[in-house]
Design an enzyme around this catalytic site. Structure first.
Site, short mmCIF file in Angstrom:
data_model
loop_
_atom_site.label_atom_id
_atom_site.label_comp_id
_atom_site.label_asym_id
_atom_site.label_seq_id
_atom_site.Cartn_x
_atom_site.Cartn_y
_atom_site.Cartn_z
CG ASP A 103 0.24 0.04 2.64
OD1 ASP A 103 1.02 -0.78 2.62
OD2 ASP A 103 -0.18 0.83 3.62
CD GLU A 104 -0.57 4.73 3.09
OE1 GLU A 104 -1.39 5.64 3.45
OE2 GLU A 104 0.08 4.26 4.26
#
Ligand SMILES: *[C@@H]1O[C@H](CO)[C@@H](O)[C@H](O)[C@H]1NC(C)=O
Ligand SMILES: *[C@@H]1O[C@H](CO)[C@@H](O)[C@H](O)[C@H]1NC(C)=O
Length: 525
Positions: free
Chosen positions: A318-319
């Site tokens: 993620d991210e």
């Protein structure tokens, strides 16, 4: 036509609300599939015993026997020992447990169902538990423990409303709670207390987000400088500590899902091995151009596979802000040479980590951005972990992949203003109506991100809100209350039970981890 549908909808809602209200005076959390009861009171024998017909499993792994003993400790509350025990026809002598499988392995999808019946008479009276696996029997012990009450006058443990007949099994096979030991270290004793309360609420996966940007507390024998990224000398887990967590959870029917969150959340790896980062100034994501990065991931997962035996490993994903890959000259050059732009390099990284995990026997779980960016190229065994919000799970299962639901607007415990009522009402199957797709939702998970929790307050931030989600994940949809008001009193009783068992669960009336609003009984907070 739409009008008729609306009308039918109303009738269904009314019936469900009604059944929820009727069940609310049964002191069980989470609510079983079916419960019937009578009106007799029984007393637990001082020699309350486990009977297994000499079935070999009780001797071999000890899981059943240990679970029974823990349960008896709990219900006696250490005060019911010298009470005068009745000898007339209302003494419950013990529990007779029949487990049909002799395999005590805790694997994903193990049959957790059980039947628990407590007759009102007999000579002697024994309760009966039938379960396919020892883990179903452990759930039956938890249910039984919630039926017991200490009578302060007689100093005996009473069981009211016998005969009981309970059939039970979970709605979802994955019922998770995430803890984060990178933002704050959590001592082993704290992790064990979290596991205890998970067992009380019938959650079955501890997602251990072990390392992140901020710290790298765990020992990795293959790359021994990695835990130089620990916050301090003491804030570390040895391999033996990790094994202890897995063992402690496992005998309680709880799997441990280990995570390394790559490539984005890994700056702390660079304290021991600086060449894993694009540069000293631009530190994340991990350096995609460096073969050593993948050697280290391989080493970590090789070491993990000796400790974390759950069939899944979480690879994060993620991210990921790829700008350091473009601004660091050597990485930029590598991208050009390999004819990749930065989003293709992100995909390359995630897919390569997935194949390393597969080599070590794991099926991968990844946060949803991987699906959102290149879902059709993920390993088909990928479980996509939703977090950004609603609406993704239906797309994941329509694409034929499995999904775990953790939408942050409802199931993030670090969101202190999200109420238990919102946790309770968050339905993982929202907007998924095709049965084949519903089956791909393997469950859900509440996430206790660690920025504002350490050993001083993690329990009251997790409980009772995680328990509200636990009922959502365990109890059949048609038995869940349509209005959380209908279960408030029952949840309050469960939260007081947690308190009596030493769990610092917060009042149900307070949002997040709030304190009691004023004086009064635990049941009214
Ligand atoms: C990277 O390349 C892919 C495929 O050629 C393309 O679809 C995508 O838009 C590119 N992304 C960027 C950030 O340039
Ligand atoms: C479900 O679908 C409705 C209608 O398309 C939409 O408004 C809602 O946001 C969706 N809910 C979730 C949680 O996906």
């Amino acid at each position: 036509m739409p009008l008729a549908l609306v009308a039918v909808g109303f009738v269904v809602v009314a019936l469900l609300a009604n059944s929820g209200a009727l069940a609310d005076d049964v002191n069980l959390w989470p609510m079983p599939v079916s419960v019937s009861r009578g009106s007799h009171t029984l007393y637990l024998s001082r020699d309350f015993a486990l009977k297994t017909d000499g079935s070999k499993l009780s001797g071999e792994s000890g899981i059943l026997k240990d679970g029974f003993e823990r349960m008896v400790e709990l219900v006696r509350e250490s005060r019911a020992i010298e009470g005068h025990v009745k000898t007339s026809g209302n003494v419950l002598a013990g529990l007779h447990v029949v487990v049909s499988s002799s395999d005590d392995a805790l694997y994903y999808g193990v049959d957790e169902s059980y039947k628990l019946s407590i007759p009102a008479s007999g000579d002697p009276i024994y309760g009966h538990i039938e379960a396919a696996s020892v883990y179903g029997a452990l759930h039956a012990f938890q249910t039984f423990s919630q039926l017991c009450n200490l009578n302060f006058k007689t100093r005996t443990v009473e069981l009211h409303a016998a005969p009981w007949d309970i059939h039970d099994q979970p709605r979802f096979s994955y019922r998770g709670l995430l803890i984060d030991t990178s933002r704050h270290y959590q001592p082993l004793s704290t992790i064990k207390k979290v596991i205890d309360a998970m067992a009380y609420s019938k959650l079955n996966v501890l997602h251990w987000h072990i390392v992140d940007r901020e710290s790298f507390p765990i020992e990795i024998p293959s790359y021994p400088k990695l835990w130089n990224g620990a916050y301090s000398y003491y804030e570390r887990y040895t391999v033996a500590d990790a094994q202890e967590v897995v063992q402690y959870a496992g005998i309680r029917g709880i799997n441990v899902l280990a995570e390394i969150d790559v490539p984005g959340h890994a700056t702390s790896w660079g304290i021991g091995y600086p060449s894993l980062l694009p540069s000293a100034k631009c530190q994340e994501p991990l350096d995609v151009s460096n073969e050593f990065t993948f050697k280290v991931i391989d080493g970590i997962l090789a070491d993990f596979s000796k400790v974390f035996k759950f069939k899944f490993v979480h690879l994060g994903g993620d991210e990921v802000d790829t700008s350091c890959w473009v601004t660091s000259p050597h990485v930029k050059k590598w991208l050009v040479n390999h004819k990749m732009n930065e989003s293709e390099a992100y995909k390359y990284f995630v897919l390569r980590a997935q194949s390393i995990a597969a080599k070590h026997g794991y099926e991968p779980i990844n946060w949803e951005e991987t699906f959102n960016n290149f879902g059709n190229e993920l390993n088909p065994k990928t479980v996509v972990h939703n977090w950004l919000g609603g609406g993704v799970a239906p797309k994941v299962v329509a694409a034929g992949l499995r999904c775990i639901v953790s939408n942050q607007d409802k199931w993030y415990l670090d969101h202190l203003d999200t109420t238990w009522q919102e946790f309770y009402m968050n339905e993982p199957l929202t907007n998924i109506s095709i049965p084949k797709q519903q089956k791909l939702i393997i469950g859900g998970e509440v996430c206790m991100w660690g920025e504002t929790v350490d050993a001083s307050n993690i329990e009251q931030t997790i409980w009772p809100r995680a328990a509200a989600a636990a009922e959502r994940l365990w109890t059949p949809l048609e038995k869940l209350a349509n209005d959380p008001k209908l279960v408030t009193a029952r949840l309050a009783r469960f939260r007081c039970l947690l308190n009596r068992r030493g769990v610092a669960a917060a009042p149900v009336s307070a949002p997040g981890r709030g304190a009691p609003l004023g004086k009064g009984s635990c049941l009214e907070q």
